[in-house]
Design a protein around this motif. Structure first.
Motif, short mmCIF file in Angstrom:
data_model
loop_
_atom_site.label_atom_id
_atom_site.label_comp_id
_atom_site.label_asym_id
_atom_site.label_seq_id
_atom_site.Cartn_x
_atom_site.Cartn_y
_atom_site.Cartn_z
N ALA A 115 0.86 -1.19 0.00
CA ALA A 115 0.00 0.00 0.00
C ALA A 115 0.90 1.24 0.00
CB ALA A 115 -0.91 -0.01 1.22
N GLN A 116 0.39 2.34 -0.55
CA GLN A 116 1.19 3.55 -0.64
C GLN A 116 0.57 4.66 0.20
OE1 GLN A 116 2.81 4.50 -4.65
NE2 GLN A 116 1.70 2.68 -5.27
N GLU A 117 1.43 5.34 0.95
CA GLU A 117 0.92 6.36 1.86
C GLU A 117 0.67 7.68 1.15
OE1 GLU A 117 3.28 7.09 5.36
OE2 GLU A 117 1.69 8.24 6.33
N ILE A 118 -0.48 8.26 1.44
CA ILE A 118 -0.80 9.62 0.99
C ILE A 118 -1.32 10.38 2.20
CG2 ILE A 118 -1.34 8.82 -1.35
CD1 ILE A 118 -4.31 9.17 -0.69
N LEU A 119 -1.67 11.62 2.04
CA LEU A 119 -2.26 12.38 3.15
C LEU A 119 -3.37 13.25 2.59
CD1 LEU A 119 -2.17 12.98 6.20
CD2 LEU A 119 -0.61 14.86 5.68
N MET A 120 -4.60 12.89 2.94
CA MET A 120 -5.75 13.65 2.44
C MET A 120 -6.14 14.69 3.48
SD MET A 120 -7.87 10.61 0.52
CE MET A 120 -7.48 9.26 1.64
N PRO A 121 -6.81 15.76 3.05
CA PRO A 121 -7.12 16.84 3.97
C PRO A 121 -8.19 16.47 5.01
CG PRO A 121 -7.16 17.60 1.70
CD PRO A 121 -7.15 16.11 1.66
N VAL A 122 -8.18 17.22 6.09
CA VAL A 122 -9.25 17.15 7.08
C VAL A 122 -10.50 17.82 6.51
CG1 VAL A 122 -9.99 18.15 9.29
CG2 VAL A 122 -7.75 17.03 9.11
N LEU A 123 -10.31 18.98 5.88
CA LEU A 123 -11.43 19.74 5.30
C LEU A 123 -11.88 19.10 4.00
CD1 LEU A 123 -10.26 23.45 5.65
CD2 LEU A 123 -12.17 22.38 6.85
N GLN A 124 -13.15 18.76 3.91
CA GLN A 124 -13.68 18.14 2.70
C GLN A 124 -14.91 18.91 2.23
OE1 GLN A 124 -14.43 14.00 3.40
NE2 GLN A 124 -12.47 13.64 4.40
N PRO A 125 -14.97 19.26 0.95
CA PRO A 125 -16.11 20.03 0.47
C PRO A 125 -17.40 19.21 0.52
CG PRO A 125 -14.63 19.47 -1.34
CD PRO A 125 -13.97 19.01 -0.09
N ALA A 126 -18.48 19.86 0.92
CA ALA A 126 -19.78 19.19 1.06
C ALA A 126 -20.23 18.55 -0.24
CB ALA A 126 -20.83 20.21 1.52
N GLU A 127 -19.87 19.17 -1.37
CA GLU A 127 -20.34 18.68 -2.67
C GLU A 127 -20.04 17.19 -2.86
OE1 GLU A 127 -18.63 21.42 -2.22
OE2 GLU A 127 -19.89 23.02 -2.98
N LEU A 128 -18.86 16.75 -2.41
CA LEU A 128 -18.49 15.34 -2.59
C LEU A 128 -19.42 14.43 -1.81
CD1 LEU A 128 -14.59 15.00 -2.47
CD2 LEU A 128 -16.13 14.43 -4.35
N TRP A 129 -19.80 14.88 -0.63
CA TRP A 129 -20.67 14.06 0.22
C TRP A 129 -22.10 14.06 -0.31
CZ3 TRP A 129 -19.18 11.20 4.57
CH2 TRP A 129 -17.81 11.29 4.85
N GLN A 130 -22.45 15.17 -0.95
CA GLN A 130 -23.78 15.21 -1.58
C GLN A 130 -23.80 14.24 -2.77
OE1 GLN A 130 -23.60 19.40 -2.01
NE2 GLN A 130 -24.63 19.81 -0.07
N GLU A 131 -22.67 14.22 -3.49
CA GLU A 131 -22.58 13.36 -4.67
C GLU A 131 -22.68 11.88 -4.28
OE1 GLU A 131 -19.21 14.57 -6.99
OE2 GLU A 131 -19.67 13.08 -8.55
N SER A 132 -22.05 11.52 -3.18
CA SER A 132 -22.07 10.11 -2.76
C SER A 132 -23.38 9.76 -2.08
CB SER A 132 -20.91 9.81 -1.81
OG SER A 132 -21.20 10.33 -0.52
N GLY A 133 -24.14 10.78 -1.70
CA GLY A 133 -25.41 10.53 -1.02
C GLY A 133 -25.29 10.45 0.49
N ARG A 134 -24.07 10.69 1.04
CA ARG A 134 -23.92 10.55 2.49
C ARG A 134 -24.12 11.85 3.27
NH1 ARG A 134 -19.38 6.47 4.63
NH2 ARG A 134 -17.90 7.63 3.36
N TRP A 135 -24.22 12.98 2.55
CA TRP A 135 -24.39 14.27 3.22
C TRP A 135 -25.61 14.23 4.14
CZ3 TRP A 135 -21.98 18.64 4.31
CH2 TRP A 135 -22.71 19.78 4.64
N ASP A 136 -26.71 13.62 3.66
CA ASP A 136 -27.93 13.57 4.45
C ASP A 136 -27.95 12.40 5.42
OD1 ASP A 136 -29.06 15.82 3.20
OD2 ASP A 136 -29.58 14.60 1.46
N VAL A 137 -27.22 11.34 5.07
CA VAL A 137 -27.27 10.11 5.87
C VAL A 137 -26.48 10.24 7.17
CG1 VAL A 137 -26.66 7.67 5.86
CG2 VAL A 137 -27.56 8.73 3.78
N MET A 138 -25.37 11.00 7.12
CA MET A 138 -24.43 10.98 8.24
C MET A 138 -24.96 11.66 9.49
SD MET A 138 -21.77 9.19 7.32
CE MET A 138 -20.33 9.63 8.31
N GLY A 139 -25.87 12.58 9.35
CA GLY A 139 -26.52 13.17 10.51
C GLY A 139 -25.59 13.97 11.40
N ALA A 140 -25.94 14.03 12.67
CA ALA A 140 -25.27 14.93 13.61
C ALA A 140 -23.86 14.47 13.96
CB ALA A 140 -26.09 15.05 14.89
N GLU A 141 -23.51 13.23 13.61
CA GLU A 141 -22.17 12.75 13.94
C GLU A 141 -21.10 13.43 13.09
OE1 GLU A 141 -20.85 8.74 13.91
OE2 GLU A 141 -21.97 8.30 15.72
#
Lengths: 569, 569
Positions: free
Chosen positions: A66-92
């Motif tokens: 496996a190869q190591e990378i480092l992804m950001p902490v900050l993630q744009p909402a658009e990606l989560w809307q695209e995957s459908g998890r923006w609404d599913v994830m709730g208050a957590e």
């Protein structure tokens, strides 16, 4: 490191906030400090141990390709809307908006981000398979953060993601990761079990958890005492020991006045419990649909299995009033002799092979005898819905099953195309045709593994670190700070250990030896080297934290002896 | 690492978003990838280089006696309210609320958190001094994030904080850190300068910046060509070469029709420019108060110095209309012969020693000659307010000053008691008296240093990494993938280098050699080892990226030669 220079403040009293042993001991030994609920600072000793876990993970991931990378902490909402998890994830999920009012997420996980990278970078089958991982802070706004590092709101995880052209390739990588994860927990010096896990909620076709065994663990694990079979109680199964088949007899309705409980039925009708069937009434909490679950009299229904069979979020047993609506009476319910067309029947395999069994009569104070699955009634679904118990038979080798408590520190999943499909991660295959990638994901809770280590390795005096992840392996103690011979020898041994690559603390504080022992035990150094009365002769005492043994050694033997003992403790 | 297995996707074209060279080259060489404005993922090559910088910093901090901790990203708003910065930080600070509506900050810096730890843990002078550092993600919501890693919204920093009982102890630690920082940038292989810096805004009694020199740098640095003097142009000073003192003459008012500019005055009145004084009118933007700034005719006013002298946030020159209100006419303003009681005068030391100087006559088309500071007028404040120019005299050694452009990668501050006072970080001194601690803080932009390295080390073909922080030091290239001899030799040399601890990439891709060279140059490996035509004789070509030199070597010489060259490049 010299203790006098080290930023470590041990506490005599356990802070009230701490409920579990790892939390208590990490606070008392000055390894972590609370900043807010579920949010902790790692002080020098805690961070050193954390980094050791991290490095073991990194080495094993790299070794596994496996190869190591480092992804950001900050993630744009658009990606989560695209995957459908923006609404599913709730208050957590922790969310914020930037100065331009764009919405962001503090990454609780990185499936969306990594899939976004891959869909942009990878276009050909030639670049696959691929496994990328990172070691990064994660954020989850737990309703009730607790247990210190065990269930925090900001915590360290290793998360990895693999991408494939075929399910066979995913299967191979899954096995590869399974091996690497086992290596990680072995190297950390932990008693652990890879266990088959429920992969219901996250979807996908397979998943495996890695549990560090500890009495305080939140999960129950069923494992075989003879082979490597192990599974979360929510998925564990067993081989059923059926009574021998017999000639089918006529169904008979028996009066069973006030005989409702299975043990009373067994006694009253004088039948073996293995020849009885319980009918339990549940409803799907999402749709209110009723289900009759049939299971052998001596087994219990596992509601997680039931949820997965029905494919719903929650189930509940019907109340007495609800039973009445269907004309059912608690204690006398059965699958025979009434119109059950509105009720789906789920049968556990434990009942389909019983000849001439007893079950409820569907009238108050009655039971049928000599019922037979197939002849007298049928189920809509036959599926394993029972809770495996200690002493049952291993489904793999026929050995005896036992159970243990575990802390889930790792989890690997075959995700399939859940994210690659919704986010459009495709590639061109050998024929130039567009195909959706297949994906796996692999997580280890780095900070949680640290806490779990303590839950498994402690005594009344403090932590007992495995050498591989102890902040310092050796605690060199000068017994009497006024004794020059002792000081000289302690200094010599301290440097000798450092020069040989052994992480060593030299307790050079002007304190009594008992005080130093107490701190040493609390912090959990695997070994103490005490330069005491025989210092002038070049003789020291080596104390092994785990066994409480004391060995007298000449100074020349210290390094080699400790290096040998490190393999064991 | 084998290139064929490595997740690296180089680009021929530069993505349009990139403005500066480091951003362009990191995108093109597949080291980073944009997720959102100012938010980047580190891909394997970028992360490897970042980790090398990180490790150098960690080693030097540990060697200097600082201790590593890890503070959270999430910080409760209460701490920032207590320090008074909650309101001051404005839109740059990213804020969020949790599920219970409590406010949090995504740490842009950690003075509050570390001071909170210390005030709870430390109570006695005996535990001081103490220096704690961390390497942690930082968040700043820049209005215009740009230049890739140079000015991002999520970035990696090393931030350290020291606590002391006395200013002498702080001074010692400041020097200690200055040395450690120099060591860090030296080991990274960078051309840098520690420079005296403006510590106005953050307060405190001293500060030093560390600039990586690069033409694209945003800051101008004045440095001595003979000694180690260097300062940000905003604080740089110089020794003024005054004309010899002369006997004081009577003030004379001269008609100077349309002679307003200093060079015209010099010509018209036939006086040396060193005997002229300019009077510049500014106002304090916070209070609207006017200031007359007096400076020698050949110098310019430095507005940052002026702001610090006045102690305000901003200054601006008066407009012609505003000048009129005070009865002043542009080009003929001077400190003599009019009522200036409403206007504070600030004099640069360049004017206080000039005998018989010329200045504006405060009437249109007139100038006074033979004015003398002290005899004819006085200033409210005498302070260095001028911009130092190339060619001036070093204030330290008398050498010549020159200037360069720099990228600020490190900054160390003597904070004094700014945070320890507002947050109540006190200790008991030797007499049992409560005292406020004194504090220093020390930052290095880890990701910014990586970008600055590229700004300083590149050519038309790509990056030229210094060996110390190159993702891989050597690029082993098999010239012809069909040639078995070459393959065998490349494999042998690859393994030999790895076994000797040299980070090596083996470009085993089935591509033409020109293509591999291009990628190798772009990624910036310091050395290439080419296994080509003489492979059968065991002879390879070693190419040095920085000098473009090619050396023929026998395979036995490769490891030693590269290890030697690594010290140099």
């Amino acid at each position: 490191m010299r203790f006098s220079k080290c930023y470590v403040k041990t506490l005599k009293e356990t802070p009230k906030e701490a409920e579990v042993i790892s939390h208590k001991l990490m606070l008392r030994s000055g390894m972590i400090k609370k900043l807010a609920s579920g949010v902790y600072t790692y002080l020098p000793l805690g961070l050193k141990a954390l980094k050791k876990v991290e490095n073991i993970i990194r080495e094993e991931m790299d070794r596994a390709g496996a190869q190591e990378i480092l992804m950001p902490v900050l993630q744009p909402a658009e990606l989560w809307q695209e995957s459908g998890r923006w609404d599913v994830m709730g208050a957590e999920m922790m969310r914020l908006t930037d100065r331009h009012d764009r919405s962001f997420v503090l990454g609780p996980t990185h499936e969306e981000v990594v899939t976004d990278i891959i869909r942009n970078d990878i276009s050909s089958y030639k670049a696959l398979p691929l496994n990328l991982y990172q070691i990064q802070n994660k954020f989850r706004d737990e309703r009730r953060p607790r247990f210190g590092l065990m269930r925090g709101r900001e915590f360290l995880m290793k998360d990895g993601y693999s991408f494939h052209t075929t399910t066979e390739s995913l299967d191979d990588e899954f096995e590869n990761m399974k091996g690497a994860y086992s290596k990680v927990f072995e190297r950390c010096g932990l008693n652990f079990r890879p266990v088959e896990a429920d992969s219901g909620a996250i979807g996908g076709s397979g998943s495996q958890e890695f549990h560090v065994l500890a009495e305080s663990g939140e999960d129950e694990i069923i494992y075989c005492t003879s082979c490597d079979y192990a599974a979360n109680v929510e998925t564990a199964t067993s081989t059923i020991n059926h009574l021998p088949k017999a000639e089918l007899l006529e169904v008979v309705l028996k009066d069973t006045p006030n005989v409702a409980k299975i043990e009373d039925v067994v006694e009253y009708l004088n039948v073996p419990v293995e020849q009885t069937v319980k009918a339990m009434m549940y409803k799907d909490m999402a749709t209110d649909e009723p289900y009759m679950v049939l299971i052998r009299g001596d087994f219990e229904v596992n509601e997680v299995k039931l949820k997965n069979i029905i494919d719903t979020v929650d189930v509940e047993m019907l109340t007495d009033e609800e039973l009445e609506k269907y004309g059912l009476i608690k204690g006398f319910i059965g699958p025979y002799g009434m119109d059950l067309k509105d009720i789906k029947i789920i049968a556990d395999p434990s009942i389909t092979e019983i000849s001439n069994h007893t079950a409820g009569g569907n009238k108050k104070d009655t039971h049928y005898m000599n019922m037979n699955y197939g002849r007298d009634y049928k189920a809509d679904i036959v599926a394993d819905v029972r809770t495996v118990k200690v002493g049952e038979t291993c489904p793999k080798c026929g050995g005896k099953l036992d159970s243990a408590r575990g802390i889930e520190c790792g989890h690997i999943f075959k995700l399939g195309n859940k994210y690659t499909k919704s986010l459009g991660a495709t590639y061109l295959d050998e024929n130039g045709k567009t195909q959706v990638m297949t994906m796996g994901c692999y997580g280890i809770g780095v900070s949680r593994t640290l806490a779990a280590t303590i839950e498994q390795n402690f005594d009344d005096n403090g932590i007992i670190w495995p050498s591989a992840i102890a902040p310092y392996t050796v605690d060199v103690i000068q017994a009497n700070m006024k004794d020059e011979e002792q000081g000289k020898l302690a200094e010599e041994i301290y440097k000798e250990l450092l020069n040989n690559g052994v992480d060593t603390m030299f307790d050079d504080r002007d304190e009594r030896i008992g005080f130093k022992f107490k701190d040493g035990d609390l912090i959990g150094f695997p070994f103490k080297v005490v330069c005491g009365k025989k210092a002038a002769e070049g003789i020291v005492e080596l104390k092994i934290r785990r066994t409480n043994e004391t060995i007298e050694l000449s100074k020349e033997e210290v390094v080699k002896t400790i290096k040998d003992l490190m393999k064991q403790y």
